[in-house]
Motif scaffolding. Structure first.
Motif, PDB file in Angstrom:
ATOM      1  N   SER A   9      43.712  26.609  25.817  1.00 46.78           N
ATOM      2  CA  SER A   9      43.415  27.496  24.571  1.00 46.78           C
ATOM      3  C   SER A   9      42.181  27.290  24.190  1.00 46.78           C
ATOM      4  N   THR A  10      41.661  26.018  24.129  1.00 48.29           N
ATOM      5  CA  THR A  10      40.271  26.040  23.506  1.00 48.29           C
ATOM      6  C   THR A  10      39.327  26.488  24.575  1.00 48.29           C
ATOM      7  N   LEU A  11      39.622  26.624  25.887  1.00 51.45           N
ATOM      8  CA  LEU A  11      38.860  27.071  26.991  1.00 51.45           C
ATOM      9  C   LEU A  11      38.505  28.854  26.603  1.00 51.45           C
ATOM     10  N   ILE A  12      39.918  29.333  26.426  1.00 46.53           N
ATOM     11  CA  ILE A  12      40.137  30.646  26.138  1.00 46.53           C
ATOM     12  C   ILE A  12      39.324  31.187  24.939  1.00 46.53           C
ATOM     13  N   THR A  13      39.583  30.258  23.845  1.00 47.12           N
ATOM     14  CA  THR A  13      38.826  30.534  22.561  1.00 47.12           C
ATOM     15  C   THR A  13      37.323  30.496  22.545  1.00 47.12           C
ATOM     16  N   PHE A  40      51.086  19.262  27.174  1.00 44.66           N
ATOM     17  CA  PHE A  40      50.439  19.866  25.776  1.00 44.66           C
ATOM     18  C   PHE A  40      48.978  19.542  25.927  1.00 44.66           C
ATOM     19  N   LEU A  41      48.591  18.566  26.478  1.00 46.65           N
ATOM     20  CA  LEU A  41      47.246  18.525  26.373  1.00 46.65           C
ATOM     21  C   LEU A  41      46.502  19.441  27.258  1.00 46.65           C
ATOM     22  N   GLY A  42      46.905  19.847  28.418  1.00 43.57           N
ATOM     23  CA  GLY A  42      46.394  20.880  28.923  1.00 43.57           C
ATOM     24  C   GLY A  42      46.587  22.305  28.668  1.00 43.57           C
ATOM     25  N   ILE A  43      47.521  22.395  27.884  1.00 40.25           N
ATOM     26  CA  ILE A  43      47.728  23.733  27.033  1.00 40.25           C
ATOM     27  C   ILE A  43      46.703  23.879  25.827  1.00 40.25           C
TER      28      ILE A  43
END
Length: 138
Positions: A15-19, A8-11
């Motif tokens: 997602s933060t990187l994609i955002t 979950f931490l990786g997800i």
């Protein structure tokens, strides 16, 4: 730590990187859009400037024409005012120079007519008419 927590931490990290990447792309796109809008506005200004200059020229000419027309109307008004005054003065002069002496002459002529009629009446009474002679004849 649990394997699920790491997943979950990786997800969350992905997602933060994609955002963040999407926000950078969005900012770059917004910058391009602003530049394109700036060029579009510049183009509109360049195209509209001659039209606006022409409209300004037309409005200045119309303003000058209106001012000239107003001046001409004022001049015509003054001219008619002066003309009316002069006509009144002329009529007054005619009345004093022509009509007053004409009235006096008319009165004089009426007096002469009355005098002549009086003389005719007096002369007519002195001479006996043909009827008077017949009555006197015996």
């Amino acid at each position: 730590m649990n394997d699920w927590a790491v997943v979950f931490l990786g997800i969350i990290a992905v997602s933060t990187l994609i955002t963040s990447i999407l926000q950078v792309v969005l900012m770059l796109s917004a910058g391009q859009l602003v530049r394109r809008l700036g060029r579009f506005v510049d183009l509109i200004e360049q195209e509209a400037k001659p039209i606006l200059d022409h409209l300004n020229s037309i409005s200045r000419d119309a303003s000058k024409a209106a001012a000239l027309a107003t001046t001409q109307v004022e001049r015509v008004d003054r001219l008619f005012g002066m003309l009316t005054t002069r006509i009144e003065e002329t009529l007054e002069t005619i009345q004093t120079a022509v009509l007053k002496p004409a009235r006096e002459v008319s009165a004089l002529m009426a007096g002469l007519r009355a005098a002549l009629e009086l003389l005719r009446d007096i002369r007519g009474r002195k001479r006996p008419g043909p009827e008077d002679e017949d009555t006197l004849f015996i």
